[in-house]
Design an enzyme around this catalytic site. Structure first.
Site, mmCIF file in Angstrom:
data_model
loop_
_atom_site.group_PDB
_atom_site.id
_atom_site.type_symbol
_atom_site.label_atom_id
_atom_site.label_comp_id
_atom_site.label_asym_id
_atom_site.label_seq_id
_atom_site.Cartn_x
_atom_site.Cartn_y
_atom_site.Cartn_z
ATOM 1 N N ASP A 70 11.056 41.627 13.347
ATOM 2 C CA ASP A 70 9.725 42.278 13.042
ATOM 3 C C ASP A 70 8.607 41.717 14.076
ATOM 4 O O ASP A 70 7.996 42.548 14.731
ATOM 5 C CB ASP A 70 9.274 41.846 11.359
ATOM 6 C CG ASP A 70 10.524 42.450 10.654
ATOM 7 O OD1 ASP A 70 10.715 43.894 10.446
ATOM 8 O OD2 ASP A 70 11.095 41.525 10.046
ATOM 9 N N GLU A 332 17.543 44.447 16.146
ATOM 10 C CA GLU A 332 16.734 45.521 16.934
ATOM 11 C C GLU A 332 16.226 45.153 18.231
ATOM 12 O O GLU A 332 16.828 45.788 19.186
ATOM 13 C CB GLU A 332 15.928 46.032 16.188
ATOM 14 C CG GLU A 332 14.965 47.241 16.944
ATOM 15 C CD GLU A 332 13.940 48.008 15.841
ATOM 16 O OE1 GLU A 332 14.379 48.207 14.710
ATOM 17 O OE2 GLU A 332 12.991 48.535 16.432
HETATM 18 O O1 TRH Z 1 16.118 38.356 14.409
HETATM 19 P P1 TRH Z 1 16.796 39.680 14.274
HETATM 20 O O2 TRH Z 1 17.974 39.594 13.419
HETATM 21 O O3 TRH Z 1 15.905 40.543 13.432
HETATM 22 C C1 TRH Z 1 15.742 41.626 12.821
HETATM 23 C C2 TRH Z 1 15.019 41.073 11.295
HETATM 24 O O4 TRH Z 1 16.130 40.886 10.574
HETATM 25 C C3 TRH Z 1 14.238 42.141 11.033
HETATM 26 O O5 TRH Z 1 13.686 42.277 9.851
HETATM 27 C C4 TRH Z 1 14.859 43.370 11.406
HETATM 28 O O6 TRH Z 1 13.849 44.325 11.289
HETATM 29 C C5 TRH Z 1 15.653 43.823 12.472
HETATM 30 O O7 TRH Z 1 16.359 42.665 12.993
HETATM 31 C C6 TRH Z 1 16.565 45.074 12.604
HETATM 32 O O8 TRH Z 1 17.315 40.252 15.650
HETATM 33 P P2 TRH Z 1 16.182 41.021 16.579
HETATM 34 O O9 TRH Z 1 15.769 42.191 16.129
HETATM 35 O O10 TRH Z 1 17.108 41.004 17.845
HETATM 36 O O11 TRH Z 1 15.034 40.051 17.105
HETATM 37 C C7 TRH Z 1 15.254 38.749 17.691
HETATM 38 C C8 TRH Z 1 13.896 38.545 18.274
HETATM 39 O O12 TRH Z 1 14.004 37.007 18.919
HETATM 40 C C9 TRH Z 1 13.830 39.133 19.465
HETATM 41 O O13 TRH Z 1 12.640 39.683 19.875
HETATM 42 C C10 TRH Z 1 14.478 38.226 20.775
HETATM 43 C C11 TRH Z 1 13.872 36.960 20.321
HETATM 44 N N1 TRH Z 1 14.413 35.752 20.877
HETATM 45 C C12 TRH Z 1 13.808 34.849 21.419
HETATM 46 O O14 TRH Z 1 12.665 35.030 21.895
HETATM 47 N N2 TRH Z 1 14.349 33.745 21.742
HETATM 48 C C13 TRH Z 1 15.466 33.292 21.539
HETATM 49 O O15 TRH Z 1 16.238 32.233 21.809
HETATM 50 C C14 TRH Z 1 16.216 34.502 20.819
HETATM 51 C C15 TRH Z 1 17.821 34.181 20.434
HETATM 52 C C16 TRH Z 1 15.769 35.489 20.487
#
Ligand code: TRH
Length: 439
Positions: A70, A332
């Protein structure tokens, strides 16, 4: 996009895991707002600025449901609107700890701060509307998080009606093109909320992509020094020898991971696994017989060498994807970043009740895998399904299939990144639409 709107009245439900298209309301023209809008009242200022981007103020409201997606999406959008469009952006977010994880400059103790030129406020939903009640030209309600009633009332009082978006979750399903940019008039105020749907196809809102992302990736890929420095600074070891398969693993808890780890352990060639600390770390600890798999841990078994990485900022996560041959991503935003990384990837989709996520998974596969030769498409589909709990996973066979089909997967990953770009960058699409409404 179809201009027709459903007649049923239903305000946007706070249903972050919604699998179905929303029902929207009859269009309500902006000219009607102008007629119905009441004079501004004290406390509802931050008055509109006409056209130039630099003058456009934008508020993004973000409620963190769980994990990082999010705020990950909101922060990426905020940075792009500020850096590439010159907007004055404020992010109101209810969870500064999640925010801090992917943007360490955020101070979790501060109610209001400026980070990278963007005002960040700790939002205490549902009634709190920021440190001062200011209404922006463009208001983005991320993922139907529901704006504070006092803020909505102030929007209605504003001399010039703000452009109000509900930024929805990404889905590759076909219905998205029909619902993208549909208006939803407020049941009581002369306000219209516009549904903005990210998607993978032209006619949707597209997905976020910074204008210099490809150039940054190319610079990283072409610079041996940059890659060596990344391995040294991020993993703590030199780059692996040629012939090693480098895999990044960002996933939710997944019962299939044990068999996959065994397959990598027994693989004919060396496998280096890079695991950002998180929900899958427990499985790594179990596999290696360790109490934990915290950042900085290195472990080896058979052909498999695994490194636990600290959670990094968003640009750092891109470099992890670019340093890997195969990326396991989830949710996402990382799903989108893996596509821009132009490498084969496996998606752990956010699981929903009643398997509502499976059609979304298949819709993404339809786009992504469409032009693969049948055998490669079948292998990839079975791999994705198995990683998402559908079917009986045979990880060794999947890995073998994957190796056999790797040239096709690599070529497709590259081709897909170009196809995806045809939907346009989400921030640019949103800014263009907002400006057309602000005129
Ligand atoms: O963390 P997620 O599973 O996030 C979500 C949430 O569940 C949310 O509520 C839902 O809306 C969505 O999924 C579908 O996975 P996501 O979306 O990939 O987000 C992870 C974020 O973290 C992304 O912006 C990348 C970032 N990230 C970093 O900045 N550094 C890191 O080391 C990693 C592993 C990720």
């Amino acid at each position: 996009m179809s201009a027709a709107a459903c007649s049923a009245v239903r305000p946007s439900a706070h249903s972050p895991r919604r699998a179905h298209p929303p029902r929207v309301l009859q269009p309500h023209r902006r000219s009607q707002h102008a007629q119905q809008a009441q004079p501004p009242q004290p406390g509802a200022q931050r008055e509109p600025s006409a056209a130039p981007d630099s003058a456009i103020a934008c508020d993004i409201f973000c409620a963190v449901v769980d994990n990082f997606g999010d705020i990950g999406v909101c922060w990426r959008l905020a940075r792009q609107l500020a850096a590439e469009h010159g907007w004055q952006v404020r992010v109101l977010v209810d969870d500064l700890r999640a925010f801090h994880a992917l943007c360490p400059a955020v101070d979790t103790a501060r109610a209001r701060q400026t980070v990278q030129g963007i005002v960040v406020e700790h939002w205490h939903e549902p009634t709190h509307a920021g440190e001062t009640l200011e209404v922006a030209d463009v208001v983005i309600e991320a993922f139907a998080c529901e704006l504070p009633p006092v803020y909505v009332a102030a929007m209605a009082r504003r001399a010039s009606t703000p452009v109000w978006f509900n930024l929805e979750y990404l889905s590759a399903e076909d219905w998205v093109t029909d619902f993208h940019l549909r208006p939803s008039p407020h049941p009581r105020y002369p306000l219209v909320k516009t549904f903005f749907f990210p998607g993978l196809a032209p006619g949707t809102g597209g997905v976020l992509k910074e204008h210099d992302l490809d150039a940054q990736r190319a610079a990283f890929e072409q610079s041996q020094d940059a890659r060596a420095a990344w391995w040294r600074d991020t993993v703590g070891v030199p780059p692996p020898a040629a012939g090693t398969t480098v895999i990044s693993l960002f996933a939710y808890e997944n019962p299939a991971v044990d068999a996959l780890l065994e397959a990598w352990r027994d693989s004919a060639g060396p496998v280096v696994l890079l695991v950002p600390e998180g929900r899958i770390s427990g499985a790594l600890a179990r596999c290696f017989g360790l109490p934990s798999f915290a950042a900085g841990t290195h472990a080896e078994r058979g052909s498999l060498t695994a490194h636990a990485l600290a959670f990094t900022d968003q640009p750092g996560y891109d470099r992890l994807l670019w340093a890997s041959d195969l990326n396991f991503v989830r949710g996402e935003d990382s799903f989108v970043r893996a596509q821009w990384a132009a490498r084969p990837f496996v998606w752990h989709i956010y699981p929903q009740a009643d398997d509502a996520h499976l059609p979304k998974l298949d819709a993404a596969l339809t786009h992504y895998a469409a032009s693969l030769p049948f055998a490669a498409r079948d292998a990839l589909t079975r791999f994705w399904h198995a990683w998402n709990g559908a079917g009986a996973p045979d990880w060794h066979a999947l890995w073998t299939d994957f190796a056999v089909h790797l040239p096709a997967f690599r070529a497709r990953a590259n081709g897909w990144a170009h196809e995806l770009a045809r939907a346009g960058d989400l921030a640019g699409n949103l800014a263009r639409f907002a400006k057309s409404q602000l005129k």
